[in-house]
Design a protein around this motif. Sequence first.
Motif, PDB file in Angstrom:
ATOM      1  N   ARG A   1      35.127  -1.381  46.010  1.00  0.00           N
ATOM      2  CA  ARG A   1      36.066  -1.992  45.053  1.00  0.00           C
ATOM      3  C   ARG A   1      37.399  -2.205  45.741  1.00  0.00           C
ATOM      4  O   ARG A   1      37.915  -1.286  46.390  1.00  0.00           O
TER       5      ARG A   1
ATOM      6  N   TYR B   1      29.081  -5.977  33.807  1.00  0.00           N
ATOM      7  CA  TYR B   1      29.361  -5.321  35.097  1.00  0.00           C
ATOM      8  C   TYR B   1      28.092  -4.647  35.653  1.00  0.00           C
ATOM      9  O   TYR B   1      27.764  -4.805  36.831  1.00  0.00           O
TER      10      TYR B   1
ATOM     11  N   GLN C   1      29.766   6.513  39.093  1.00  0.00           N
ATOM     12  CA  GLN C   1      28.885   5.339  39.094  1.00  0.00           C
ATOM     13  C   GLN C   1      27.469   5.662  38.626  1.00  0.00           C
ATOM     14  O   GLN C   1      26.587   4.803  38.659  1.00  0.00           O
TER      15      GLN C   1
HETATM   16  N1  TRP Z   1      31.012  -0.210  40.849  1.00  0.00           N
HETATM   17  C1  TRP Z   1      31.354   0.274  42.155  1.00  0.00           C
HETATM   18  C2  TRP Z   1      32.701   1.030  42.053  1.00  0.00           C
HETATM   19  O1  TRP Z   1      33.406   0.862  41.081  1.00  0.00           O
HETATM   20  C3  TRP Z   1      31.497  -0.857  43.150  1.00  0.00           C
HETATM   21  C4  TRP Z   1      30.208  -1.586  43.298  1.00  0.00           C
HETATM   22  C5  TRP Z   1      29.953  -2.851  42.901  1.00  0.00           C
HETATM   23  C6  TRP Z   1      29.035  -1.080  43.895  1.00  0.00           C
HETATM   24  N2  TRP Z   1      28.668  -3.189  43.194  1.00  0.00           N
HETATM   25  C7  TRP Z   1      28.077  -2.123  43.825  1.00  0.00           C
HETATM   26  C8  TRP Z   1      28.700   0.145  44.493  1.00  0.00           C
HETATM   27  C9  TRP Z   1      26.798  -1.958  44.322  1.00  0.00           C
HETATM   28  C10 TRP Z   1      27.407   0.308  44.984  1.00  0.00           C
HETATM   29  C11 TRP Z   1      26.475  -0.746  44.902  1.00  0.00           C
HETATM   30  O2  TRP Z   1      33.030   1.773  42.930  1.00  0.00           O
END
Ligand code: TRP
Length: 328
Positions: free
Chosen positions: A9, A126, A148
């Motif tokens: 991110r 998301y 996550q």
């Molecule tokens: N959602 C994760 C975060 O906020 C970032 C992210 C987006 C991610 N797509 C992903 C992490 C795919 C691992 C795999 O940190």
Amino acid sequence: METVVSGIRPTGNLHLGNYFGAVKSFLQMQNEYKCYFFIADWHSLTTRPKPENIIKSAHTILAEYLACGINPEKATIYIQSDVKEVLELYLYLNMNAYLGEMERCTTFKEKARKQPENVNVGLLTYPTLMAADILIHRAAKVPVGKDQEQNMEMARKFARRFNTIYEKDFFPEPQSFSLATKSVKIPGLDGSGKMGKSEGNCIYLMDDTETIRKKVMKAVTDSGPTMPNSEKPEVIQNLFTFLDIVSTKDTYDYFNDKWNDCSIRYGDLKKQIAVDVAAFNTPIRERIREYSSNVDLLNNIAKAGAEKAHESAINTLKEIRHIIGFHA
Ligand code: TRP
């Protein structure tokens, strides 16, 4: 070789907590797995960043991760928005995601609460975009923080659901590597448990020697040990954690002995930590500067990464199109 995917991110500069957490595990993984690390710039649109900041943050992240030792020869590092195949999979996954389950996600509810003036559908979906990031490479493993976990459960659910609907064992269920359990937790210097951007207690990899000294000298301590060999209270243990990661064993033992015989002087301890943190940061900071000043190089690395990611993505997508019934 198993495939690993992780999204970064774009939330500002790396600090020591990031380095000894996510970054170090990336450094290890790039030697052991087929890694895809990407900058999640599409995800960042849920909070409407300024256009001029999008490419700037991508360059910052690239420069910092490269400076830390992420090697584009070993790991594929790319910018999410350069690999458009992800969007097509995102669409397919959205077709099999139910409104109710998306609305029930605590991550969605939390984000909606944080920005009530902008509860956009991107926030709601998301988890499908994140699942698309992962499933586009049919990844087996995803290094993520504890926060996550729900998104990861959704990704597994979408993978299973696709397999069930089309009666094919196509997507593996991506497993989370919990970063929290694998890595040293870097404490804050303000007596709080953890170094974090929102806590405002970070030492950034970009911090110069004087900034580091000021931050370390302000660290919270207590009035000192009163009994030999006593247990260290949390704020003192925190300082020793720093010694443990940036100083030599001799230095650690030296201060540990001084703690044990009650002759420790926190001023000296902090000065030592400041010097050793600075010595750790300096070469990384210099490499960050070098990469940052070479935008052509950053663009070339991102482009080469995007090409490799595209190859993997288009392979998966061709099969998906076929499975769904698009025979073009
Ligand atoms: N959602 C994760 C975060 O906020 C970032 C992210 C987006 C991610 N797509 C992903 C992490 C795919 C691992 C795999 O940190």
